[in-house]
Each structure stands twice: as C-alpha cells, then as structure tokens.
Design a protein around this motif. Structure first.
Motif, short mmCIF file in Angstrom:
data_model
loop_
_atom_site.label_atom_id
_atom_site.label_comp_id
_atom_site.label_asym_id
_atom_site.label_seq_id
_atom_site.Cartn_x
_atom_site.Cartn_y
_atom_site.Cartn_z
N PRO A 130 0.85 -1.19 0.00
CA PRO A 130 0.00 0.00 0.00
C PRO A 130 0.88 1.24 0.00
O PRO A 130 1.97 1.22 0.58
CB PRO A 130 -0.77 -0.09 1.32
CG PRO A 130 -0.61 -1.50 1.79
CD PRO A 130 0.67 -2.01 1.21
N PRO A 145 -5.42 0.90 -7.05
CA PRO A 145 -5.83 -0.09 -6.03
C PRO A 145 -4.91 -0.15 -4.81
O PRO A 145 -5.34 -0.55 -3.73
CB PRO A 145 -5.80 -1.42 -6.80
CG PRO A 145 -5.26 -1.14 -8.17
CD PRO A 145 -5.31 0.33 -8.39
N GLN A 146 -3.64 0.24 -4.94
CA GLN A 146 -2.75 0.19 -3.78
C GLN A 146 -2.78 1.46 -2.94
O GLN A 146 -2.12 1.55 -1.90
CB GLN A 146 -1.31 -0.05 -4.25
CG GLN A 146 -1.02 -1.48 -4.68
CD GLN A 146 0.31 -1.57 -5.43
OE1 GLN A 146 0.33 -1.66 -6.66
NE2 GLN A 146 1.42 -1.52 -4.71
N LYS A 169 -7.34 -2.48 2.21
CA LYS A 169 -8.35 -2.24 1.18
C LYS A 169 -9.74 -2.11 1.81
O LYS A 169 -10.50 -1.19 1.47
CB LYS A 169 -8.34 -3.38 0.16
CG LYS A 169 -9.30 -3.16 -0.99
CD LYS A 169 -9.27 -4.33 -1.98
CE LYS A 169 -10.27 -4.16 -3.11
NZ LYS A 169 -11.66 -3.85 -2.71
N ARG A 204 -10.07 1.20 3.54
CA ARG A 204 -10.19 2.28 2.56
C ARG A 204 -11.61 2.32 1.97
O ARG A 204 -12.25 3.37 1.92
CB ARG A 204 -9.17 2.04 1.45
CG ARG A 204 -9.06 3.17 0.46
CD ARG A 204 -8.25 2.77 -0.74
NE ARG A 204 -8.98 1.80 -1.55
CZ ARG A 204 -8.44 1.08 -2.51
NH1 ARG A 204 -7.15 1.17 -2.77
NH2 ARG A 204 -9.17 0.24 -3.21
N ASP A 205 -12.10 1.15 1.55
CA ASP A 205 -13.43 1.10 0.95
C ASP A 205 -14.50 1.58 1.94
O ASP A 205 -15.44 2.30 1.57
CB ASP A 205 -13.74 -0.31 0.45
CG ASP A 205 -12.83 -0.70 -0.71
OD1 ASP A 205 -12.12 0.19 -1.23
OD2 ASP A 205 -12.81 -1.90 -1.08
#
Ligand SMILES: Cc1ncc(C[n+]2csc(CCOP(=O)(O)OP(=O)(O)O)c2C)c(N)n1
Ligand SMILES: [Mg+2]
Length: 576
Positions: A251, A267-268, A361, A364-365
């Motif tokens: 990340p 995406p990272q 992830k 973050r989402d």
C-alpha cells in the motif's frame, strides 16, 4: 546571442561593448531561464524592460511575496530554479519569505534583488533603501552570493543555479548592487565570462550495499507501507516510481503534493486508510518524504504500538535519523535510487501478505463509502463536502488541470476529498502550511505548464495574495479561483464577548469576492449551491477566461484550524 552596444571610445576607435544589464539577461538565457517573476522599481526597472525585449517572459506582480511564491513553485514544476526579481530593502524583504519557503520545501529558486551602494550601506550612511541584504538572506536560504563586477555575473549566476538545483534543492539569494548594471565591458570578454552550467543537478547514485539493505528490510515486511513525498514528485521519475510501487505490491500513502504521482484511485492507494496504515505497518519506506510534523515525527500515537522499521530514500544524508532511527538509509537522487531498487528486485518479488493488503483495502473502501453521501448533498448555503464533491468530479473529468489549494478547512478537506490523477497537479501550502501561496502558485502553474488552473481558496487564505487577480486578468491566464467564503478564518461565527470590535477570526459577512475579479475585466460568479458552483467552474475551465467564483459556505460548517486543531496551545485559565 550576446546583447551588445556599440560605443565610440575615442575618435576613430570603436569597440563592441556590453554591460551589467545585458550580461544578467545573457546569463539567464544561456542557462535556459526564460521567465522572471517580479516587481519593478529602482534599480531593476530597466533590467525587466530589457529582459522582456530580449525574449524573456517577465511576469510583473503586485507584491514580491506572490512573485516569490510563483518562482518557488515554478522551480518545483520544472526542476529549474524559478527566478524572482525585486528591488532593494523592502522589495527584497517581501521576496524573502518566499525564498525561505522554497528552501524549507526543497524547491529550487533564485531571488535576485537589486541593492544599494555598498560603500554607503557598509558605513550605514543612510542610502536609498539601505540594507545589508546578503547578511539577512544568508540564514534563510541554501546559499547567498553578491556580484560586484560585471565580469563575475556569469560565474555568479552559475553558482546560484548549481546551488539551487544540486543535491537537495532550495532557495538561493543573488545580490546585485545598482552600480553593477551600468558597468561596461568589452562584449567579447563579456561573452567569454558567461557560464553555461553543465549537468547542474548531477545524478547521485546510491551505494549498492545500501540498496541491498533497503530491499532486505522491505522483503522482511509483513505489513509494508510506502510513503511518497513531494521530493518524489519533484524527481520526475514518475514511471520508475510507479513500477517500483506496483512491483512491491505494498500500500502507498501520498503526502499532499505527491498526490497523483500514482493516481489516488490506484488499487494500492491507502490515502483513505491513512490512520490505519500508519498505526499498523511494520516496515515504512519513505521516498522523498521527511519525518517532520506532517508525519508526527515518526513516533507517538499516530504510529501506534507496533515496532517499526524505516527505510528512507533521500538525497540528503543528514535527513537520516533526524527524528527516529532509520534502519535502511538510501542516499541518492530519487530517480537513481528507485531505478536501483527496481533492478535489485529482480524478476520476481514476493507479494506482501494478503491479509495486510486486504485489511487496508477494506478500511479504505469503508471510509470512502462513509464519505460518499456527504459529497453528494446540494445544500444551500453549501457545506465543505457538498462544494468539494462537485470539484472532485470536475478534476476527475479534467485530470490535467492543476489544482492549487490553501486555507484551513478548505485545505484539509479538499486534500482528502479531491482525488488527483496525474503527477504534480496538486500545489499547496507545503511544509509550513503557509497562507499566501495561492495566486502566485496559480499564475506560475498557468505560465509554466499552459494548463488550466483551479485554485481552491479559503477566504482568509485568498486575502494574502488577492490583489494578484489583476495580474491574472492582465496576462489573461486560464485560472479559475474558487473562494470558499465562510466569512472568516476556520468559521465565520465567532463573537467578541467584550466589546464592539469584530472577533479576530471573522470577516465582513456576505462579502462578494467575485466583484474583485469583475473590477479588472475577469468573470465573477456568486455561487450559492453545488449545482451553481459546478456550472460556473465548468464554464470557466471551458473558456479559459480569468474567473473568480465566490462560493458561499455555511459559516458554521468549519472547525478550528481544520484538521490540526490539536496543535493549538490551550490556556488552563480559559476553563475558569
Ligand atoms: C502566513 C500565514 N499566516 C497565518 C497563518 C494561520 N492560518 C492558518 S489557516 C488560516 C486561514 C484559514 O481560513 P480560511 O483560509 O478562510 O480557511 P477556512 O478554514 O475558513 O476554510 C490562517 C490565517 C498561516 N498558516 N500562514
Ligand atoms: Mg474561511
């Protein structure tokens, strides 16, 4: 080509002559420095005129500080020193804040100031604008030089250029006393005295052992994190950095002006999971980012309990261990370091553990989903999120536009909300969190890149450089200024409990900043809802005409000092 004049010395003997004015111009041109940001006056008025006549772009500002901020950000954008030209004492001092800012932010810049008669200044006999400028500049910049002889102008500029861009870039002061400009010399000798700086910022190749050590530490990580700073953005090694980050699988977290180096929607990207990654990472690799206050000095609550190892990539060896121990220092220029890292990784590099990547992830989402509805409101008066939601979409649709941003809430919230999609498209307050960079940065961005500029400004922040809207109109620049007008600093709701003066943080209520732009022939719009704001910004970006939009924000919707209220000292007596 050398600027020359023919002068008759004595009857029958003619020789080609040049002078200080022309040698300065020739030195700049020889080194590809083709724009000057400044304010005219004694002793540099004619220098500006002659520079313009010689094909240099001379952008004349209303205040030297703004010209200085323009030069500073021009340096960041181009990797060449931005040049700011001022008069002596007060003009010099006005430019000095920007020079110090450039140095702090590692932007290459040269402040060129005219100065008064040395003999009189040094005896303190009261010359016009008397001041020992060189002595004052020295502690505030990377290097400072004075040129006394026309024959030394070439070498003076060479030293200034090299000092500004080599190693860790920064601000350089160049003192040019008034007498220098009129000094005459033989044109041929003058031409020979000029120096074209060869390889002004030589590559600094990292040691192989340091590259190996860095990769060993990175490979050992269970929860790796890469932090990209504006030094990485400055390096213009965009492809190599992207390949490295992608190959690592880690990340990444962009610091403010590194946003867009890899797209924020990559995406990272862990931008929306910042607190989680800082707390939980076990190996943190800093690329062109410093462990200063913006990263809580690498310690304390922000960084959580888990022990961490730091890898730091920086051109300045003394940056290492500045706040905490650096397990793997990698000293060199960012481009060379990242290329060496990529090579050292070889054909296959183990992906970081899936549980770590997955945890980042989902955090973050989750945060992005939480924010989404707030960004879609169409409240009037607007709150920050409603207004920023609109601007976020506009930047997504126009990814090559440059975003300038300053303020407190206007800065902190815009940084979080507006995704950047390309490198070096976000210009802001930098290391010091300085108010006043707005119009200078917007002007330099438009001049240096030819791209449309969107400046998102707190109403207080704008006030520091607001007069430059005239400059924007005069040069007809494609700049759209959006003022988040909440009637004050942080909020427009403070009241003075002890008298009739307004509270220190509030401004005139219901101000119409859009009228300022109209005064100079630009377009002014008063926008009271996100829909109106969207229409006005899109029209401005389509037309490229100088535009200022007064975006009416609910005075109660901000918070004290934006996101850094915790830095305010507290009085115990206040609680009485
Ligand atoms: C040169 C300078 N002077 C003063 C400050 C202190 N300061 C920080 S933010 C800010 C203005 C915040 O108000 P505004 O720009 O209107 O943003 P808002 O929070 O209201 O959106 C000021 C004066 C500073 N950072 N820099
Ligand atoms: Mg405000």
């Amino acid at each position: 080509m050398l600027n020359t004049a023919t002068k008759t010395e004595a009857p029958g003997t003619e020789q080609e002559l040049t002078d200080g004015f022309h040698l300065v111009i020739d030195a700049l041109k020889l080194n590809g420095l083709t724009t000057i940001y400044g304010v005219p006056g004694i002793p540099i008025t004619d220098l500006g005129r002659m520079a313009q006549a010689a094909g240099i772009r001379v952008i004349s500002f209303r205040h030297e500080q703004n010209a200085g901020y323009a030069a500073a950000i021009a340096g960041f954008l181009t990797k060449k020193p931005g040049v700011c030209l001022t008069v002596s004492a007060p003009g010099f001092l006005n430019g000095l804040t920007a020079l110090a800012h450039a140095t702090t932010n590692c932007f290459p810049m040269i402040l060129v100031s005219g100065s008064s008669e040395r003999e009189i200044v040094d005896l303190q006999q009261g010359d016009y604008e008397e001041m020992d400028q060189l002595a004052i500049a020295k502690p505030l910049c990377k290097a400072a030089f004075r040129v006394l002889h026309a024959a030394d102008i070439g070498i003076g500029f060479a030293r200034a250029i090299r000092a500004a861009v080599s190693g860790r870039p920064g601000g350089v002061y160049l003192d040019l006393p008034a007498k220098l400009f009129g000094q005459v010399m033989n044109a041929e000798a003058g031409k020979k005295s000029l120096v074209k700086v060869i390889d002004p910022a030589p590559a600094q190749i990292p040691a192989a052992s340091a590259v190996k050590r860095a990769l060993d530490v990175l490979r050992s990580a269970k929860r790796p994190l890469i932090i990209l700073g504006k030094g990485a953005a400055y390096a213009q090694a965009d492809e190599a950095i992207k390949s490295f980050v992608e190959k690592s699988g880690a990340p990444f977290l962009p610091m403010s002006m590194a946003k867009g180096l890899l797209p924020d929607l990559h995406p990272q990207c862990a931008g929306a999971a910042r607190s989680t990654v800082l707390k939980d990472a076990d190996v943190v690799m800093l690329i062109g980012a410093r462990l200063n206050w913006l990263l809580s000095h690498g310690k304390g609550k922000t960084w959580g309990e888990a022990p961490k190892k730091f890898i730091q990539v920086d051109i300045e060896p003394r940056e290492m261990d500045s706040n905490v121990e650096i397990a793997a220092p990698l000293v060199g220029d960012i481009g060379s370091c990242v290329a060496a890292l990529l090579e050292g990784m070889g054909g296959s590099w183990p992906a970081p553990p899936a549980d770590w990547v997955g945890a980042v992830k989902s955090k973050r989402d989750e945060n992005v989903a939480k924010m989404a509805p707030r960004l879609m409101n169409n409240n009037s008066p607007m709150d920050y999120h409603g207004a920023l939601g609109v601007l976020r979409t506009i930047i997504k649709e126009r990814p090559d536009a440059i975003l300038v941003n300053e303020g407190a809430n206007t800065l902190d919230l815009a940084r979080g909300v507006i995704d950047m999609h390309q490198p070096r498209k976000r210009l802001d307050v930098g290391t010091w969190g300085v108010m006043g960079i707005g119009m200078g940065s917007a002007i330099a961005a438009a001049i240096e890149t030819g791209k449309p500029v969107l400046a998102v400004e707190g109403d207080s922040a704008f006030g520091f450089s607001g007069m430059e809207v005239e400059t924007i109109c005069r040069y007809n620049l494609p700049i759209c200024v959006v003022i988040f007008n909440n009637d004050g600093i942080y909020r427009g709701t403070d009241v003075n409990s002890a008298g009739s003066d307004p509270a220190p943080t509030v401004f005139v209520k219901g101000s119409r900043y859009d009228k300022m732009m109209e005064a100079f022939g630009g377009i002014g719009v008063n926008a009271t809802s996100p829909d109106e704001l969207k229409r006005a910004v899109n029209a401005a970006m389509d037309s490229g005409k100088p535009t200022l939009i007064n975006a009416v924000i609910d005075p109660a919707s901000g918070s004290e000092s934006g996101r850094i209220g915790n830095l305010n000292p507290q009085s115990v007596l206040r609680k009485k």
